[in-house]
Design a protein around this motif. Sequence first.
Motif, PDB file in Angstrom:
ATOM      1  N   TYR A 105     -55.282  33.446  95.282  1.00 58.79           N
ATOM      2  CA  TYR A 105     -55.600  33.241  96.695  1.00 58.79           C
ATOM      3  C   TYR A 105     -56.314  31.898  96.897  1.00 58.79           C
ATOM      4  CZ  TYR A 105     -57.662  34.023 101.303  1.00 58.79           C
ATOM      5  OH  TYR A 105     -58.041  33.900 102.614  1.00 58.79           O
ATOM      6  N   GLU A 106     -57.262  31.593  95.996  1.00 58.59           N
ATOM      7  CA  GLU A 106     -57.988  30.326  96.109  1.00 58.59           C
ATOM      8  C   GLU A 106     -57.052  29.142  95.877  1.00 58.59           C
ATOM      9  OE1 GLU A 106     -60.222  26.805  95.115  1.00 58.59           O
ATOM     10  OE2 GLU A 106     -58.845  27.874  93.766  1.00 58.59           O
ATOM     11  N   ALA A 107     -56.094  29.282  94.975  1.00 56.89           N
ATOM     12  CA  ALA A 107     -55.163  28.188  94.671  1.00 56.89           C
ATOM     13  C   ALA A 107     -54.272  27.855  95.865  1.00 56.89           C
ATOM     14  CB  ALA A 107     -54.308  28.552  93.464  1.00 56.89           C
ATOM     15  N   GLN A 108     -54.058  28.813  96.758  1.00 57.69           N
ATOM     16  CA  GLN A 108     -53.274  28.522  97.965  1.00 57.69           C
ATOM     17  C   GLN A 108     -53.968  27.472  98.819  1.00 57.69           C
ATOM     18  OE1 GLN A 108     -52.746  32.295  99.930  1.00 57.69           O
ATOM     19  NE2 GLN A 108     -51.176  32.990  98.519  1.00 57.69           N
ATOM     20  N   ARG A 109     -55.303  27.427  98.779  1.00 56.86           N
ATOM     21  CA  ARG A 109     -56.054  26.454  99.558  1.00 56.86           C
ATOM     22  C   ARG A 109     -56.305  25.164  98.795  1.00 56.86           C
ATOM     23  NH1 ARG A 109     -59.067  30.985  99.878  1.00 56.86           N
ATOM     24  NH2 ARG A 109     -60.858  30.000  98.845  1.00 56.86           N
ATOM     25  N   SER A 110     -56.657  25.291  97.506  1.00 57.51           N
ATOM     26  CA  SER A 110     -57.061  24.122  96.736  1.00 57.51           C
ATOM     27  C   SER A 110     -55.897  23.443  96.033  1.00 57.51           C
ATOM     28  CB  SER A 110     -58.095  24.534  95.682  1.00 57.51           C
ATOM     29  OG  SER A 110     -57.494  25.341  94.681  1.00 57.51           O
ATOM     30  N   GLY A 111     -54.822  24.180  95.786  1.00 62.15           N
ATOM     31  CA  GLY A 111     -53.717  23.648  95.014  1.00 62.15           C
ATOM     32  C   GLY A 111     -54.016  23.548  93.533  1.00 62.15           C
ATOM     33  N   GLN A 112     -55.126  24.153  93.089  1.00 62.92           N
ATOM     34  CA  GLN A 112     -55.531  24.054  91.699  1.00 62.92           C
ATOM     35  C   GLN A 112     -55.689  25.439  91.083  1.00 62.92           C
ATOM     36  OE1 GLN A 112     -58.754  21.136  90.869  1.00 62.92           O
ATOM     37  NE2 GLN A 112     -58.766  20.830  93.085  1.00 62.92           N
ATOM     38  N   GLY A 113     -55.245  25.540  89.833  1.00 61.88           N
ATOM     39  CA  GLY A 113     -55.488  26.754  89.073  1.00 61.88           C
ATOM     40  C   GLY A 113     -56.871  26.728  88.455  1.00 61.88           C
ATOM     41  N   GLN A 114     -57.178  27.764  87.680  1.00 64.21           N
ATOM     42  CA  GLN A 114     -58.462  27.814  86.995  1.00 64.21           C
ATOM     43  C   GLN A 114     -58.413  28.872  85.912  1.00 64.21           C
ATOM     44  OE1 GLN A 114     -61.788  29.460  89.395  1.00 64.21           O
ATOM     45  NE2 GLN A 114     -60.256  29.696  91.037  1.00 64.21           N
ATOM     46  N   VAL A 115     -59.480  28.912  85.103  1.00 67.33           N
ATOM     47  CA  VAL A 115     -59.583  29.847  83.985  1.00 67.33           C
ATOM     48  C   VAL A 115     -60.451  31.031  84.403  1.00 67.33           C
ATOM     49  CG1 VAL A 115     -60.291  30.141  81.587  1.00 67.33           C
ATOM     50  CG2 VAL A 115     -59.356  27.950  82.351  1.00 67.33           C
ATOM     51  N   ILE A 116     -60.001  32.226  84.068  1.00 69.30           N
ATOM     52  CA  ILE A 116     -60.762  33.450  84.352  1.00 69.30           C
ATOM     53  C   ILE A 116     -61.274  34.007  83.031  1.00 69.30           C
ATOM     54  CG2 ILE A 116     -60.663  35.779  85.295  1.00 69.30           C
ATOM     55  CD1 ILE A 116     -58.141  34.715  86.856  1.00 69.30           C
ATOM     56  N   ASP A 117     -62.578  34.125  82.908  1.00 68.29           N
ATOM     57  CA  ASP A 117     -63.227  34.705  81.732  1.00 68.29           C
ATOM     58  C   ASP A 117     -63.590  36.143  82.075  1.00 68.29           C
ATOM     59  OD1 ASP A 117     -64.884  35.464  79.655  1.00 68.29           O
ATOM     60  OD2 ASP A 117     -66.331  33.850  79.909  1.00 68.29           O
TER      61      ASP A 117
END
Length: 375
Positions: free
Chosen positions: A172-184
């Motif tokens: 959901y956040e990537a839809q706004r930022s265009g960036q992925g991220q790591v989930i720990d």
Amino acid sequence: MAGPLQGLKVIEMAGLGPGPFCAMLLADMGAEVLRIERPGTPKDPHDILARGRTHLALDLRAAGAADQVLGLIERADVLIEGFRPGVMERLGLGPEPCLQRNPRLVYGRMTGWGQHGPLAQAAGHDINYIALSGALHAIGRSGEGPVPPLNLVGDFGGGAMLLAFGVLSALYEAQRSGQGQVIDAAMTDGAALLSAMMYGFKAAGRWSNQRGENLLDGGAHFYDTYACADGRYVAIGAIEPQFYALLRERCDIADDPAFDAQMDSAAWPLLKLRLADVFRTRTRDEWCALLEGSDACFAPVLDWDEAPQHPHNQARATFVTAHGLTQPAPAPRFSRSVPDQPGTRPAPAAAELLRRWGLDADALSAVLPTGASHD
């Protein structure tokens, strides 16, 4: 595949327990999940956690394997892995190269202890992780040792579901930022999070460290299980005064003044013995006829064979049968984007799935090595 996650592309690095369960949740909701596993991995026809996936056998330690996987990652939305910290990095598939190839990738990491901390590299299982969170200490009978609640609290509730929540949050956040991220996602964190209400009760002085002597741990006479005349069990959860009053009425103890002080914890041990005597006077089915469906907060304690046959579960199709296996159906329910039921639509072969992801013939030959399993 139908469902609210239709079109989502997920790579699952095959593992045990929470990783596969998280991938199953996503596949149940319509995601296309490509499971990368070791060549020669036996196919277990009873492995319900593996449903809805496409399998691709790759030797991740072979020369060029990392490049092959990175080619797939370019086209994926999500990657899920459950190795010890550092393993994916040694394989050349850590977050840095993956996010370089696909900046929008959501990279989900599932471990017991987390990616950092003094225990991060230690082996462990569900029972160890929930022990560290405080949850295991609270489960069991008064005067007895802690009882492992299967592996539901660590592996599945505090692990897989936490990771699935994290994956969808990051998407959901990537839809706004265009960036992925790591989930720990760590099972120690998740089991602690599941205990939030109890930590609140303890802070308010409404919960003690004495196992089996609290409101929701079997300490209260109105929140416990009881044996019936036939040796089977019923579960009672009549917390609210109006529900407790109805339970007393149906059990013919409404006029017994000993049961008036419902929340007097000092009286609970004796009232449990009194209520146990009451429930031993009828069989479980007789208690069902008297209490089930009422506001007395009652249910029969069903075993694995009985639960799929219960009329409520059948009315809701809570369980389904696919490939000869009775198994829980996908959940939750959706009003429009209804997921397929297990077994109604087979997962595509690897070559077909990768064509859907946009790989051309040359790329396909690179990621489908001779002799590998692609079903």
